[in-house]
Design an enzyme around this catalytic site. Structure first.
Site, short mmCIF file in Angstrom:
data_model
loop_
_atom_site.label_atom_id
_atom_site.label_comp_id
_atom_site.label_asym_id
_atom_site.label_seq_id
_atom_site.Cartn_x
_atom_site.Cartn_y
_atom_site.Cartn_z
CE LYS A 153 39.06 40.22 29.14
NZ LYS A 153 38.18 39.37 29.91
NE ARG B 169 40.83 49.35 33.03
CZ ARG B 169 40.50 48.13 32.56
NH1 ARG B 169 41.25 47.50 31.70
NH2 ARG B 169 39.40 47.54 32.96
CD GLU C 125 32.77 38.73 30.02
OE1 GLU C 125 33.06 39.90 30.33
OE2 GLU C 125 31.93 38.41 29.17
P1 ATP Z 1 38.34 44.03 28.93
O1 ATP Z 1 37.63 45.28 29.29
O2 ATP Z 1 39.55 44.23 28.10
O3 ATP Z 1 37.45 42.95 28.41
P2 ATP Z 1 38.04 43.28 31.59
O4 ATP Z 1 38.47 44.22 32.62
O5 ATP Z 1 36.60 43.25 31.27
O6 ATP Z 1 38.91 43.48 30.30
P3 ATP Z 1 37.88 40.91 33.10
O7 ATP Z 1 38.03 39.53 32.65
O8 ATP Z 1 36.53 41.37 33.49
O9 ATP Z 1 38.48 41.82 31.95
O10 ATP Z 1 38.92 41.26 34.24
C1 ATP Z 1 39.13 40.46 35.38
C2 ATP Z 1 39.74 41.30 36.46
O11 ATP Z 1 40.95 41.88 36.01
C3 ATP Z 1 38.83 42.43 36.86
O12 ATP Z 1 38.76 42.43 38.27
C4 ATP Z 1 39.49 43.67 36.35
O13 ATP Z 1 39.29 44.74 37.20
C5 ATP Z 1 40.96 43.26 36.30
N1 ATP Z 1 41.65 43.97 35.23
C6 ATP Z 1 41.38 43.94 33.91
N2 ATP Z 1 42.19 44.75 33.22
C7 ATP Z 1 43.03 45.31 34.12
C8 ATP Z 1 44.11 46.25 34.04
N3 ATP Z 1 44.49 46.77 32.87
N4 ATP Z 1 44.74 46.59 35.18
C9 ATP Z 1 44.35 46.07 36.35
N5 ATP Z 1 43.36 45.19 36.50
C10 ATP Z 1 42.68 44.82 35.41
MG MG Z 2 35.02 42.89 32.43
#
Ligand code: ATP
Ligand code: MG
Length: 562
Positions: free
Chosen positions: A271, A261, A36
């Site tokens: 984020k 994760r 995102e």
């Molecule tokens: P946040 O919750 O901090 O906003 P997010 O997971 O919503 O982070 P996205 O932009 O949706 O962030 O993530 C893109 C991809 O990265 C998703 O497929 C998610 O599963 C993966 N991802 C995000 N954080 C991690 C992590 N700590 N370890 C492994 N994969 C991750």
């Molecule tokens: Mg997300």
């Protein structure tokens, strides 16, 4: 047989290999990385990137880079640009053009009408608050909306009016009609569309209804023909909902697979929290070298190879764990140990005058750039009567095991000569040592005595007249505790390390570094790995970031020059 028999296997590989053996999707493997665009990528994302692009590469498949830009309010083009740059920098190439979920808004809308047509979605007039309140709990079923049984035609008409902009924000939503008593709360008639009169970064004002993540995400994968839709564990409870949408619509059905994760100690990864560090000025932007972001790690001097190696080593599991920052630092060290040129830099200079060296004379000493890799070549180091050594490398009253310079003691200057300290000059007011007087032994040129006598210390140095003044930024961990989010009652910012950055403005580096190119990665001998700052460094006025310290500085001191 797998295409990657040499790589460590894990449960996702096993699933893919079983699918291929069974001929599922004709053996095709299509994955995607779906960020995102509401912030910069961090090391956790790197794990997901390495996994998705890595699997596609290993099985001759494709990996799509798709922005999940369904929320118009929080998303920005700056993030889109940064994410594309980071993925490319990590060394991955996506299939075709970059995709955007917003490209599929028309298709999603059509599919929503199809679901309404099947009696499986309805327009609800309740407020978000009412919907939350009537959703029930883990022990109590939810209460159906009073309009849950609206006729299809009425739902269709209302949904079209929602799209046409006839209603104000928050006055209506489209909900899936599933089961208000489901033990899985995600299945209690989740919201699919909300009204939001907001400008979108790509579709501008074309839409005033926007799809919810849970409705959109599975469809995006389906539309792109993703075979293995890999996500983190918290989405396991959403999988039954994605399955319900796809099966109710009868469209292509990717298989969702969840993994744990990545968590790293001494930092935060959400984020929202990274945002706060930036906007509150605790760091100097998303790419501050203290941030766990990919752009921060890059600016700090970390290589893409080190990050890929780290992601491989942490592995892929279904169990949540926190990885030690030390593992990442080790991956960085190992990679830089192989590739970084060794140079001389003095962070806190102490002047040394070599009294028996002829004034005005300059000689050039040959010094290899890497101890084990002759291909990196060598450079000539100017040597003259006045040099700088590290303040820490001199002690007037040396403690036991201090093998560096002291009054009357002889040490080696790396690649140069043996010197012996003959006098100490002090500032009369403060008593601080301001200069040393030494004598050198001309017979030890290159750093070895013909009579075989040994010295215990080898020091780094630069010629005072030739050295270049540099700014050096020493970074430490951003938090003082391994888990800054551990205690709900203590805000994570309370654990911030006040000494995470120390700036030295008058370090001296060997002359060849005056115009070092941005992002050049080096080892300052005996001090650590450093990188030329990609934004602030300028020709003649270089700025270096410390990437990591050396594993064991003491061993290096004793072993150096052998
Ligand atoms: P946040 O919750 O901090 O906003 P997010 O997971 O919503 O982070 P996205 O932009 O949706 O962030 O993530 C893109 C991809 O990265 C998703 O497929 C998610 O599963 C993966 N991802 C995000 N954080 C991690 C992590 N700590 N370890 C492994 N994969 C991750
Ligand atoms: Mg997300």
């Amino acid at each position: 047989m797998s295409a990657s028999a040499d790589k460590p296997t894990h449960f996702i590989r096993q699933i893919i290999e079983a699918d291929r053996a069974a001929g599922k999707h004709g053996g095709r493997v299509t994955t995607r990385f779906p960020p995102e665009p509401n912030g910069y990528l961090h090391i956790g994302h790197a794990k997901s990137i390495c996994l998705n692009f890595g699997l596609a590469g290993d099985y001759g498949g494709e990996c799509i880079l798709r922005f999940d830009d369904t929320n118009p309010v929080r998303e920005e083009d700056e993030y889109v640009r940064a994410i594309i740059e980071d993925v490319a920098w990590l060394g991955f190439r996506w299939t075709g053009d970059v995709r955007y979920a917003s490209d599929y808004f028309d298709r999603m809308y059509e599919l929503a009408e199809a679901l309404i047509g099947k009696g499986l979605a309805y327009v609800d007039d309740q407020s978000a608050e009412e919907i939350r309140r009537t959703r029930g709990t883990l022990t109590e079923p939810g209460r159906p909306s009073p309009v849950r049984d609206r006729p299809v035609a009425e739902n269709l008409a209302l949904f079209r009016r929602m799209r046409a902009g006839e209603f104000a924000d928050g006055t209506r939503v489209l909900r899936a009609r599933i089961d208000m008593a489901s033990p899985n709360l995600n299945l209690r008639d989740p919201v699919m569309y909300r009204i939001l009169h907001a400008r979108h970064h790509r579709t501008a004002d074309r839409w005033c209804i926007y799809p919810m993540y849970d409705w959109a995400h599975g469809l995006e994968d389906s539309i792109e023909g993703v075979t293995h839709s890999i996500c983190t564990l918290e989405f396991a409870d959403h999988r039954p909902l994605y399955d319900w949408f796809l099966d109710s619509l009868g469209v292509f059905h990717p298989q969702q697979i969840e993994f744990a994760r990545l968590n790293l100690d001494y930092t935060v990864m959400s984020k929202r929290k990274l945002h706060q560090l930036v906007t509150d000025g605790h760091v100097r932007g998303w790419d501050d070298p203290r941030m766990p972001t990919i752009s921060g790690l890059r600016r700090r001097g970390c290589t893409p190879a080190a990050i890929r190696d780290f992601c491989e080593r942490v592995g892929v599991t279904r169990k949540d764990t926190t990885i030690e920052m030390g593992l990442l630092e080790n991956c960085i060290r190992e990679d830089l140990d192989r590739s970084a040129a060794r140079v001389l830099a003095v962070l806190r200079p102490l002047k040394v005058v070599i009294e028996n060296y002829p004034p005005g004379e300059v000689e050039e000493l040959d010094a290899p750039l890497h101890p084990n890799d002759p291909a990196l070549g060598s450079r000539r180091l100017p040597f003259a009567r006045e040099i700088y050594i590290e303040q820490d490398d001199f002690a007037e009253d040396p403690p036991p095991k201090f093998f560096r310079l002291a009054p009357g003691r002889e040490v080696r200057l790396r690649y140069a000569y043996f010197i012996t300290c003959t006098a100490v000059i002090r500032d009369p007011a403060s008593g601080a040592v301001t200069e040393l007087r030494c004598r050198y032994d001309p017979a030890t040129r290159g750093g070895n005595a013909p009579d075989g006598r040994k010295v215990k210390g080898t020091l780094h140095w630069v010629s005072a007249a030739h050295a270049v003044t540099a700014e050096v930024r020493l970074y430490d961990r951003l938090f003082t505790v391994p888990d800054p989010e551990h205690d709900d009652k203590v805000h994570f910012l309370a654990h911030i390390n006040p000494d995470s950055l120390a700036v030295i403005r008058d370090a001296r580096v060997e002359p060849g570094l005056a115009d070092a190119a941005p992002e050049t990665r080096l080892q300052f001998e005996r001090l650590g790995y450093f990188c030329v700052d990609r934004h602030d460094s300028a020709p003649g006025r270089p700025v270096f970031n410390r990437t990591v310290t050396l594993r064991d500085t003491w061993a290096r001191i004793q072993g150096a020059g052998r």
